[in-house]
Structures are given as structure tokens and as C-alpha cells.
Scaffold this motif. Structure first.
Motif, PDB file in Angstrom:
ATOM      1  N   ILE A  73      43.881  27.128  40.766  1.00 41.35           N
ATOM      2  CA  ILE A  73      43.802  27.900  39.515  1.00 41.35           C
ATOM      3  C   ILE A  73      43.690  29.386  39.824  1.00 41.35           C
ATOM      4  N   VAL A  74      42.848  29.736  40.799  1.00 39.54           N
ATOM      5  CA  VAL A  74      42.712  31.142  41.200  1.00 39.54           C
ATOM      6  C   VAL A  74      44.062  31.687  41.644  1.00 39.54           C
ATOM      7  N   LYS A  75      44.781  30.901  42.454  1.00 42.26           N
ATOM      8  CA  LYS A  75      46.095  31.319  42.949  1.00 42.26           C
ATOM      9  C   LYS A  75      47.087  31.502  41.797  1.00 42.26           C
ATOM     10  N   ALA A  76      47.097  30.555  40.856  1.00 43.03           N
ATOM     11  CA  ALA A  76      48.037  30.610  39.726  1.00 43.03           C
ATOM     12  C   ALA A  76      47.763  31.814  38.834  1.00 43.03           C
ATOM     13  N   VAL A  77      46.487  32.088  38.559  1.00 43.63           N
ATOM     14  CA  VAL A  77      46.145  33.233  37.702  1.00 43.63           C
ATOM     15  C   VAL A  77      46.472  34.536  38.425  1.00 43.63           C
ATOM     16  N   SER A  78      46.209  34.599  39.720  1.00 45.24           N
ATOM     17  CA  SER A  78      46.521  35.811  40.494  1.00 45.24           C
ATOM     18  C   SER A  78      48.024  36.071  40.531  1.00 45.24           C
ATOM     19  N   ALA A  79      48.813  35.003  40.628  1.00 43.72           N
ATOM     20  CA  ALA A  79      50.269  35.138  40.704  1.00 43.72           C
ATOM     21  C   ALA A  79      50.897  35.456  39.347  1.00 43.72           C
ATOM     22  N   SER A  80      50.174  35.191  38.265  1.00 46.55           N
ATOM     23  CA  SER A  80      50.725  35.446  36.924  1.00 46.55           C
ATOM     24  C   SER A  80      50.754  36.947  36.649  1.00 46.55           C
ATOM     25  N   ASP A  81      51.376  37.325  35.540  1.00 42.90           N
ATOM     26  CA  ASP A  81      51.471  38.745  35.188  1.00 42.90           C
ATOM     27  C   ASP A  81      50.347  39.193  34.243  1.00 42.90           C
ATOM     28  N   LEU A  82      49.206  38.525  34.291  1.00 38.74           N
ATOM     29  CA  LEU A  82      48.093  38.878  33.405  1.00 38.74           C
ATOM     30  C   LEU A  82      47.432  40.184  33.806  1.00 38.74           C
ATOM     31  N   GLY A  83      47.435  40.481  35.094  1.00 38.50           N
ATOM     32  CA  GLY A  83      46.781  41.697  35.554  1.00 38.50           C
ATOM     33  C   GLY A  83      45.274  41.544  35.596  1.00 38.50           C
ATOM     34  N   ILE A  84      44.788  40.331  35.766  1.00 43.43           N
ATOM     35  CA  ILE A  84      43.352  40.055  35.822  1.00 43.43           C
ATOM     36  C   ILE A  84      43.044  39.437  37.180  1.00 43.43           C
ATOM     37  N   THR A  85      41.975  39.898  37.788  1.00 39.79           N
ATOM     38  CA  THR A  85      41.551  39.327  39.059  1.00 39.79           C
ATOM     39  C   THR A  85      40.508  38.253  38.789  1.00 39.79           C
ATOM     40  N   PRO A  86      40.826  36.998  39.115  1.00 41.80           N
ATOM     41  CA  PRO A  86      39.871  35.914  38.857  1.00 41.80           C
ATOM     42  C   PRO A  86      38.725  35.906  39.870  1.00 41.80           C
ATOM     43  N   ASN A  87      37.536  35.522  39.415  1.00 44.83           N
ATOM     44  CA  ASN A  87      36.369  35.351  40.276  1.00 44.83           C
ATOM     45  C   ASN A  87      36.029  33.873  40.295  1.00 44.83           C
ATOM     46  N   SER A  88      35.711  33.357  41.485  1.00 47.01           N
ATOM     47  CA  SER A  88      35.399  31.936  41.586  1.00 47.01           C
ATOM     48  C   SER A  88      34.120  31.735  42.379  1.00 47.01           C
ATOM     49  N   ASP A  89      33.306  30.753  41.945  1.00 40.43           N
ATOM     50  CA  ASP A  89      32.102  30.407  42.689  1.00 40.43           C
ATOM     51  C   ASP A  89      32.211  28.996  43.277  1.00 40.43           C
ATOM     52  N   GLY A  90      33.412  28.421  43.269  1.00 37.51           N
ATOM     53  CA  GLY A  90      33.621  27.089  43.796  1.00 37.51           C
ATOM     54  C   GLY A  90      33.626  26.009  42.735  1.00 37.51           C
ATOM     55  N   ASN A  91      32.969  26.265  41.604  1.00 35.73           N
ATOM     56  CA  ASN A  91      32.931  25.291  40.498  1.00 35.73           C
ATOM     57  C   ASN A  91      33.732  25.750  39.288  1.00 35.73           C
ATOM     58  N   VAL A  92      33.619  27.025  38.970  1.00 34.95           N
ATOM     59  CA  VAL A  92      34.325  27.572  37.805  1.00 34.95           C
ATOM     60  C   VAL A  92      35.060  28.852  38.219  1.00 34.95           C
ATOM     61  N   VAL A  93      36.053  29.216  37.398  1.00 38.73           N
ATOM     62  CA  VAL A  93      36.804  30.455  37.602  1.00 38.73           C
ATOM     63  C   VAL A  93      36.507  31.346  36.406  1.00 38.73           C
ATOM     64  N   ARG A  94      36.086  32.557  36.698  1.00 40.86           N
ATOM     65  CA  ARG A  94      35.791  33.514  35.620  1.00 40.86           C
ATOM     66  C   ARG A  94      36.877  34.585  35.594  1.00 40.86           C
ATOM     67  N   LEU A  95      37.335  34.905  34.382  1.00 44.55           N
ATOM     68  CA  LEU A  95      38.345  35.951  34.203  1.00 44.55           C
ATOM     69  C   LEU A  95      37.730  37.076  33.365  1.00 44.55           C
ATOM     70  N   PRO A  96      37.361  38.189  34.001  1.00 36.42           N
ATOM     71  CA  PRO A  96      36.806  39.306  33.232  1.00 36.42           C
ATOM     72  C   PRO A  96      37.926  40.110  32.567  1.00 36.42           C
TER      73      PRO A  96
END
Length: 177
Positions: A73-96
């Protein structure tokens, strides 16, 4: 007229979907609708493999049902054109979602206007197609064709007005700080 209404309603739905993907300062789960993640060899939308929550106005939280998907999921969001850097703690992914600058807001409004203009063109194309169909109908007299074309024009005008209302609401949402 029901046929023309169905076609024009589809155009409005498409515009609504496109507007939902325009990123404002607020977190909106709809922006993830087109992002897919590799789930056991199948490209699957993130919304089908995880719970998407909005814990606060400027944060999206993606909680996958299978914890092995966090990195994908982190990889997919990073590769998308959203322009958001995802943060992950191993259980959940946060998108600020940082609040967009004034310049970025103006660009988003411009983008919304372009989407609305594309929808207007689509509505006009539907009108043209129906008018051509009326002109080719040999059962109708010239007066009846003109009356029907006037009805089609009224219908077109009402849908263009709906598009303008949707654009106005979206512009207000984008420009809101």
C-alpha cells in the motif's frame, strides 16, 4: 426525453466522480478509489483490501485487513500522482494532507473549471446527437422537429446550470482555508 436525461445524468455522475478526486485541504477517501495494490497477483483497489478512516480533517488512515499488504500500500500510494508521502508503523498507513497554498488552490480551481467545461461539451454533444436524430425522423413535421429541439435545448440549459452549480460548490470547497 427519458433517453436524453439518462445520457446527461451519466455526464453529471462522471463529473461528480472527477470532482471527488480533486484534492482539497481535507482528507477524502475517494482519492484512493483508483489506486490499486497487488493482492496475491491481482490488481485490487486499496478500498477493497483495507479500511479507510478519516481520524481528523487532514489525515487519512488505511488499515489493511492483511498486515502483509502494508508495504504494498505504501508503494502504491507513493507511486500514484497524489503527491502525498505515506507514513507507516507496520500496522496502518497514514496519509497526511497538508493544507494547499494559495497558488495550489488556484491551480485546483483551474483544474475544476476544465473538468466542468469538458462536462458542458459532453452535454452539448448529447444535444447535437439528439437534434440530428430528430431531423432524420421522417415521421415528424418541421414544426414538430423545432418544438422537440426547443425542448432538448431547455433540457441542455438545465443540465449546464447544474454543472455550473456543482463547479461553484467545488470552487468554494477548494478555496476554503
Amino acid at each position: 426525453m427519458p433517453d436524453i436525461t439518462a445520457h446527461m445524468d451519466k455526464t453529471l455522475e462522471a463529473l461528480k466522480h472527477q470532482f471527488s478526486k480533486v484534492r482539497t485541504g481535507r482528507a477524502n477517501a475517494n482519492i484512493l478509489s483508483d489506486i490499486t495494490v497487488d493482492y496475491y497477483g491481482v490488481a485490487t483497489p486499496i478500498t477493497q483490501v483495507a479500511a479507510v478512516k478519516v481520524p481528523e480533517a487532514h489525515m487519512l488512515m488505511i488499515e489493511p485487513w492483511d498486515k502483509a499488504l502494508v508495504n504494498a500500500i505504501v508503494k502504491a500510494v507513493s507511486a500514484s500522482d497524489l503527491g502525498i508521502t505515506p507514513n507507516s508503523d507496520g500496522n496502518v498507513v497514514r496519509l497526511p494532507f497538508p493544507a494547499p497554498t494559495e497558488e495550489r488552490r488556484r491551480e485546483l480551481v483551474k483544474e475544476c473549471r476544465e473538468l466542468a467545461e469538458q462536462a458542458r461539451v459532453s452535454i452539448r454533444n448529447i444535444r447535437r446527437d439528439f437534434n440530428n436524430r430528430l431531423e432524420r425522423d421522417e415521421e415528424l413535421s418541421e414544426d414538430e422537429v423545432r418544438r422537440e429541439q426547443a425542448k432538448v435545448q431547455k433540457h441542455t440549459d438545465s443540465y449546464v446550470a447544474k454543472i455550473d452549480e456543482m463547479l461553484k460548490a467545488k470552487e468554494a470547497e477548494v478555496m476554503e482555508i
